[in-house]
Design a protein around this motif. Structure first.
Motif, PDB file in Angstrom:
ATOM      1  N   GLU A  44       0.821  -1.212   0.000  1.00 28.96           N
ATOM      2  CA  GLU A  44       0.000   0.000   0.000  1.00 28.96           C
ATOM      3  C   GLU A  44       0.857   1.265   0.000  1.00 28.96           C
ATOM      4  O   GLU A  44       0.599   2.217   0.721  1.00 28.96           O
ATOM      5  N   VAL A  45       1.905   1.239  -0.827  1.00 26.18           N
ATOM      6  CA  VAL A  45       2.789   2.400  -0.974  1.00 26.18           C
ATOM      7  C   VAL A  45       2.386   3.141  -2.246  1.00 26.18           C
ATOM      8  O   VAL A  45       2.681   2.694  -3.357  1.00 26.18           O
ATOM      9  N   ALA A  46       1.686   4.259  -2.085  1.00 24.84           N
ATOM     10  CA  ALA A  46       1.188   5.040  -3.222  1.00 24.84           C
ATOM     11  C   ALA A  46       2.118   6.220  -3.454  1.00 24.84           C
ATOM     12  O   ALA A  46       1.820   7.356  -3.075  1.00 24.84           O
ATOM     13  N   SER A  47       3.249   5.963  -4.090  1.00 26.27           N
ATOM     14  CA  SER A  47       4.296   6.992  -4.215  1.00 26.27           C
ATOM     15  C   SER A  47       4.128   7.838  -5.469  1.00 26.27           C
ATOM     16  O   SER A  47       5.010   7.917  -6.314  1.00 26.27           O
ATOM     17  N   ASP A 115       7.159  -6.129   4.046  1.00 28.29           N
ATOM     18  CA  ASP A 115       7.597  -5.019   4.896  1.00 28.29           C
ATOM     19  C   ASP A 115       7.418  -3.714   4.127  1.00 28.29           C
ATOM     20  O   ASP A 115       8.062  -3.518   3.095  1.00 28.29           O
ATOM     21  N   PRO A 116       6.558  -2.804   4.596  1.00 31.80           N
ATOM     22  CA  PRO A 116       6.314  -1.551   3.855  1.00 31.80           C
ATOM     23  C   PRO A 116       7.569  -0.720   3.636  1.00 31.80           C
ATOM     24  O   PRO A 116       7.703  -0.057   2.609  1.00 31.80           O
ATOM     25  N   GLY A 124      10.678   2.170  -4.853  1.00 33.63           N
ATOM     26  CA  GLY A 124      11.072   3.481  -5.348  1.00 33.63           C
ATOM     27  C   GLY A 124      12.283   3.407  -6.267  1.00 33.63           C
ATOM     28  O   GLY A 124      12.332   4.049  -7.310  1.00 33.63           O
ATOM     29  N   ILE A 125      13.269   2.583  -5.872  1.00 35.27           N
ATOM     30  CA  ILE A 125      14.479   2.449  -6.690  1.00 35.27           C
ATOM     31  C   ILE A 125      14.168   1.800  -8.036  1.00 35.27           C
ATOM     32  O   ILE A 125      14.602   2.275  -9.088  1.00 35.27           O
ATOM     33  N   MET A 126      13.388   0.705  -8.010  1.00 34.59           N
ATOM     34  CA  MET A 126      13.107  -0.011  -9.254  1.00 34.59           C
ATOM     35  C   MET A 126      12.211   0.797 -10.190  1.00 34.59           C
ATOM     36  O   MET A 126      12.398   0.777 -11.411  1.00 34.59           O
ATOM     37  N   TYR A 185       5.835   6.302   4.069  1.00 36.04           N
ATOM     38  CA  TYR A 185       6.506   5.332   3.200  1.00 36.04           C
ATOM     39  C   TYR A 185       6.408   5.759   1.739  1.00 36.04           C
ATOM     40  O   TYR A 185       7.349   5.593   0.961  1.00 36.04           O
ATOM     41  N   ALA A 186       5.250   6.323   1.380  1.00 37.72           N
ATOM     42  CA  ALA A 186       5.068   6.794   0.002  1.00 37.72           C
ATOM     43  C   ALA A 186       6.044   7.919  -0.325  1.00 37.72           C
ATOM     44  O   ALA A 186       6.577   7.986  -1.440  1.00 37.72           O
ATOM     45  N   LEU A 187       6.279   8.805   0.647  1.00 38.94           N
ATOM     46  CA  LEU A 187       7.249   9.881   0.436  1.00 38.94           C
ATOM     47  C   LEU A 187       8.649   9.328   0.217  1.00 38.94           C
ATOM     48  O   LEU A 187       9.403   9.823  -0.636  1.00 38.94           O
TER      49      LEU A 187
END
Length: 290
Positions: A44-47, A115-116, A124-126, A185-187
């Motif tokens: 649930e990481v909406a970046s 793990d969030p 984020g990296i990929m 986490y999204a940030l």
């Protein structure tokens, strides 16, 4: 003066160049899509971006992310063509359609982490890696980038501000829909995506741009040619106090060669005034080609 070998640059065949661009778009979009399914969505990481919107809508209504991304990307692409009045190119259209297709094809893949924090870091990296590859193919995956360009045209805001507003609203929505922690986490994911895109675009190599003010410019210039094997540009400057003209030597060198240059200048003229700054991307002979 040392002799420098100038080799004629070979330009890739136009057809081969186009094929490589399309392969970059497809490969980059595939990396983004897989990263979304194995890192971001399950945690649930909406970046930011359309993928972030699809993550939020999946959490609220369990709408399939691929369908949401198609439903947003395609109208945005069409709106960009109409409102911005320019052709974004077939490659961008391919990225706009292909990314959700891979999301759909890989939606059954098991998460690579639950793990969030790890999801936001590696996701984020990929995603940044994939988008950077797409950009190197001279295309984009459409989405909120096009929305930001439309906002910029009709509001006068800078493109960076428009992107920040859109992504900020998506991250805020994630914090409201999920929780504050997921918003943080999204940030993290959004920050790493931005930095990774820059890294892919610019590369790992860093160079130094060195300005040398000296009364022994001839000796130093010759020594740089002979010992460092780098070109030198001579600039003309005027002293603010004396009002006299004084040449400045400008040299761009790889970071690994800076110590050698510094020691060389110090040996010839200990009184030389040296200014050093970072050069993140250098194109041309002795460095990478465009």
């Amino acid at each position: 003066m040392g002799k420098r070998n100038i080799r004629k640059q070979k330009h890739p065949h136009p057809v081969l160049s186009t094929v490589l661009d399309y392969l970059a778009v497809l490969a980059g979009a595939a990396i983004v899509a897989v990263s979304f399914n194995v890192f971001l969505l399950p945690n649930e990481v909406a970046s930011g971006g359309v993928s972030g919107i699809s993550t939020i809508l999946f959490g609220l209504f369990e709408w399939k992310p691929a369908f949401v991304q198609w439903a947003l990307n395609i109208p945005l692409f069409i709106a960009g063509l109409i409102l911005l009045g320019k052709n974004f190119g077939i490659k961008t259209a391919v990225g706009t359609v292909f990314l959700p297709l891979v999301v759909f094809m890989t939606e059954s893949w098991e998460p690579w982490t639950q793990d969030p924090l790890l999801g936001s870091l590696f996701g984020g990296i990929m995603v940044g890696l994939g988008l950077g590859i797409v950009f190197r193919g001279k295309a984009s995956t459409g989405g909120t980038d096009l929305a930001a360009q439309i906002i910029t045209k009709y509001t006068g805001l800078t493109l960076g501000t428009s992107v920040a507003i859109i992504d900020g609203m998506i991250v805020l929505a994630a914090a409201i829909v999920f929780d504050i922690e997921k918003g943080l986490y999204a940030l993290i994911g959004l920050y790493l995506t931005t930095k990774t895109i820059d890294l892919v675009q610019v590369g790992f190599g860093r160079s130094k741009m060195v300005y040398i003010i000296t009364n022994k410019q001839v000796e130093i210039r010759e020594a740089i040619y002979e010992e460092v094997d780098r070109g030198v540009t001579e600039l003309t400057a005027t002293g603010g106090y004396s009002g006299t003209e004084k040449p400045i030597l400008m040299v761009v060198i790889p970071q690994t060669e800076f110590t050698k240059l510094k020691q060389l200048v110090k040996l010839i003229d200990p009184q030389a005034f040296v200014i050093v700054s970072d050069a993140s991307e250098v194109l041309g002979e002795g460095f990478k080609r465009a």
